[in-house]
Structures are given as C-alpha cells and as structure tokens.
Enzyme design. Sequence first.
Site, short mmCIF file in Angstrom:
data_model
loop_
_atom_site.label_atom_id
_atom_site.label_comp_id
_atom_site.label_asym_id
_atom_site.label_seq_id
_atom_site.Cartn_x
_atom_site.Cartn_y
_atom_site.Cartn_z
N GLU A 1 9.78 -32.77 17.64
CA GLU A 1 9.88 -32.93 19.09
C GLU A 1 10.94 -32.05 19.75
O GLU A 1 11.88 -32.54 20.39
CB GLU A 1 10.12 -34.41 19.44
CG GLU A 1 8.99 -35.31 18.98
CD GLU A 1 9.15 -36.75 19.43
OE1 GLU A 1 10.28 -37.14 19.82
OE2 GLU A 1 8.15 -37.50 19.41
N GLU B 1 1.60 -37.42 15.84
CA GLU B 1 2.17 -38.76 15.98
C GLU B 1 1.34 -39.51 17.01
O GLU B 1 1.22 -39.07 18.16
CB GLU B 1 3.63 -38.73 16.45
CG GLU B 1 4.63 -38.25 15.41
CD GLU B 1 6.07 -38.44 15.87
OE1 GLU B 1 6.32 -39.31 16.73
OE2 GLU B 1 6.95 -37.72 15.37
#
Length: 489
Positions: free
Chosen positions: A184, A304
């Site tokens: 991320e 995810e």
Amino acid sequence: MGFVSTNSTRFVVDDGDGGKQQSAMYINGWNSYWLMQESVWGQSRSRVSRMLKKGAEMGMTVCRTWAFSDGSGPNSLQMAPGVFNERVFRGLDYVIVEARKHGIRLILSLVNNLNAFGGKTQYVRWAKEAGINVSSSTDAFFSHPKIKDYYKGYIKAIVSRKNSLSGVKYSDEPAIFAWELMNEPRCESSSSAPVLQAWITEMAAYIKGLDQKHLVTVGLEGFYGLNASKRLQVNPGKWAASLGSDFIQNSVIKNIDFASVHAYPDSWIPDAALEAKAHYLSEWVDSHVSDGDHVLKKPVLFTEVGSSSHLTQQGLYDRDILLRTMYDKIYDSAKKGKAGAGALIWQLLVEEVNEYSDRFSFVAWDNPSTYKLIRNQSCRLQNISGKGKGNSTLHEIPCSERLGFPPPQSHLLMQSDLHVPLHKHRAMHRSSGTQDGHPYFIWLTMHSLHPLPSEGHAIPGGIINHNISSSNSPRAKLGSFFSSISSTQ
C-alpha cells in the site's frame, strides 16, 4: 511447478516444456502476512504448514505474505541496512519450501508503507541515525538516494538468497509468484505523484535486472490520482486522490507485470448500508478490470479483499455477500477472458495465531458459509483455467464430486434464462421472512455453475439458498421462488 508469466491480460503457467505450452491461470487466493514470523521458531512452524495445507485443500493457489521485518526486534529479518538475522531468513526459507510442497505460489511483499514491521519509517530512521540529513517526512524513503540504496540492498539480498533448506536461489524458485514492491504505497507529501512514480519505475527496473523469471507488481490500493479526472468518481472519497498514488499511472510502467488493487468497503465507506457497499464494490471491480483490458493491457489482481463478519437481519454475513460480489465479478471476467485475474482474501488465520488478527481476519473452516464460498470459487476458476500439469494444485477428482455439488447434467437457472436485468439482482434480497420460527432468505445465484451444497438446494431450473443457522431451517418452496422472481420484474 512452472513459472508464471503474463500473456496480455492473462496469467499463464509454463507447463514444463520450455514454454512451448502454457495454461491460463485464474487465481483464488488469500493473505496470511504472518507466515515468516511463525516460521522463525521450530515449535510454531506447524501452524504455517497447516495454513498452507488448508489453503490448498480449499483449492486456493496463491498466498500473499510479508518478506520483510525491519528493525531491532528479536524476530526482525533486517536489523540494520544490509544486516540480516539468519535465523529469521531460515524462517522465510521454510515458508517457501512448504508453499511449494503444497502447490501454493507466494506473492512476497518487500516493505511496508505502514509502521508495522518497520516499514518506510524504519528506513528513514536508519538514515537519520547514520547522520544523513533527511526531511522529517517518511516520504523521504521514496526520494533520498541513500535510503533508496538501502532498499536496493535489501532487494538484492532477498532475490539472490539461496534457500538453506532446498538449495534453490529465490530467483530460481517457481513457488514465488511475484515480488511486490511495497504494501500500500502512499506518498502524501507529493500528491501530484511524480516522486512515487519515479520510485516505482526505478525499483521495478532494478528487480528485473536481478531476476527475469518472476513477475513484479506495485502493491497499490487502486486509488485514482488527481490526473485521472474521468475516474475520480470511482474512488471511495476525495481523500483517496491525494495520497500520491495513481492506479493507471503507477501500473502502466513497463516493468510492472500486473496491476494490484485492494478492496475494503467496510473501511472506505463505513457508514454506508450493506447494499450500497456491495454496489460500490461491484463498480470498483468493473472500473479496474476495464482499465486492465483497455488501458493497461495487463492482468488485474485484487490482492486484498477484506470485509467484516457482521450478521445481517436476514441471517447472512456481510463478508459472504461482499465476497460473493467479488467472486462473481472475477468469475464473469475469467469466463470472458478479461483482465480480472483473481482475488485474495484478507486474511486467513489458523488456531493459536490470534496476535496477528484484525477485524477482517478469520479462520476459514470455523466459518462454514465463507469456507464453502471459497471452495466453490476455486472450482469455478479451475474449470476455466488450463489443466496443464504446471497449473495443477487441486485433487484429481472432479470438483462436483469433491465438493458435493450436483452432477454436471443438473440444469441450473441462469440470468439469461429469466431475462432479469442485472440491476434487478439486489432487489431479490427482499424475499425473506420466517417459517416455523426460522428465518429464510431466497437468493437467485446469477453466475454460479453450481450451488453450495449445504446452503443451496438444486431444483429444476433454479437454486434456492437460505439461512442454515438451524438444522431445522425450512426449504423455500418452488412457488415462493418463482414469485420472488416475478416480484422483481
């Protein structure tokens, strides 16, 4: 086990004949970020083996996990720039060997944007401790030459590592699916995105210079940046465009082999109703798959996918509804040969690893309805994927027999048979009530090849799914099924 590569918008697996034959690969997978940590000590390695074994039994083929732990802790992999804890490295060796043993491929993430397990903050701290003049922002990680050298040194140590258990270099290990540059990445001090863009370009090229056999991805959440004006409405809020990342710009880079996207409706739009979250998730997937097909020309992997286990008034779990939304989108994309290449749940645990839990974590086999959704998706994608030997991870018996599905000749009603518009799907959720004191919930499965065995009942022309919280839960009648359909048209 063959290496995975890409062919336009698809993942393909080398079937072991020098690349002359390749099988398509569509991914049902999961996250267990904790595998290396639990492999450091011999007494906890059985938990890692159990997780990989259970993942394979559910038909999943790819697991994403951390290949980093930076800092001075006893279980840190990198204790200082270029200084490694061999005991922890051997834990990572074990993870890779066990993954290959169970037919699982790994996405190995190389650093964290967050502070957990060190992250970019630790790299900046190391530079300051060395007397280097760096800015107070942790985003110096992306721009300062010395810190970038630290990270390149880490990449080289990982990629060139020779596994102490198998003797195979990581760069030659087919059980590694891909390298992920960062979990991320965000560069909030540079919202116009050039700093992060330059960093991705440089680091992807560096890895490819060391290892041409493995795929490379960024690790993005999938937000669109300020320059993507036509896509900004897809973001979950205005805040998402100001994080320095841009899905299209970051993913189109030459040495990035596939695009990565995350999906967290519960976190991103927490006050929305479940129906709104499902609708948002559907549009989020559609937008990114379309970009993969028409702009990037690369596979898109949702690395995810997280949701809570809140129980609705109809006796269904939020997680199951949102996961089914994602799974159906991936399955539909795979059937059509489009860029939606798979999805990975966040995250799976085994017993006795609760210290790694968050509100999206769960033990799959303790959640029967979710467990069956996962296995069903594995079967659906297996039926589409090539069945070459390089792509085989499931048991050899047919999915219909192994999972207790009805035989292939059973006719299951599809959306095209009913001529019900896709947007009507959500309206069918209203067909619920109680009978003999037990809640029931009628659900039309639009895109499933098979119903789930203990939560759906095959009938001529359709599937009825209902809440199964009680063994006495009633079967909805055929007339109610068709009346629920007619009421939506």
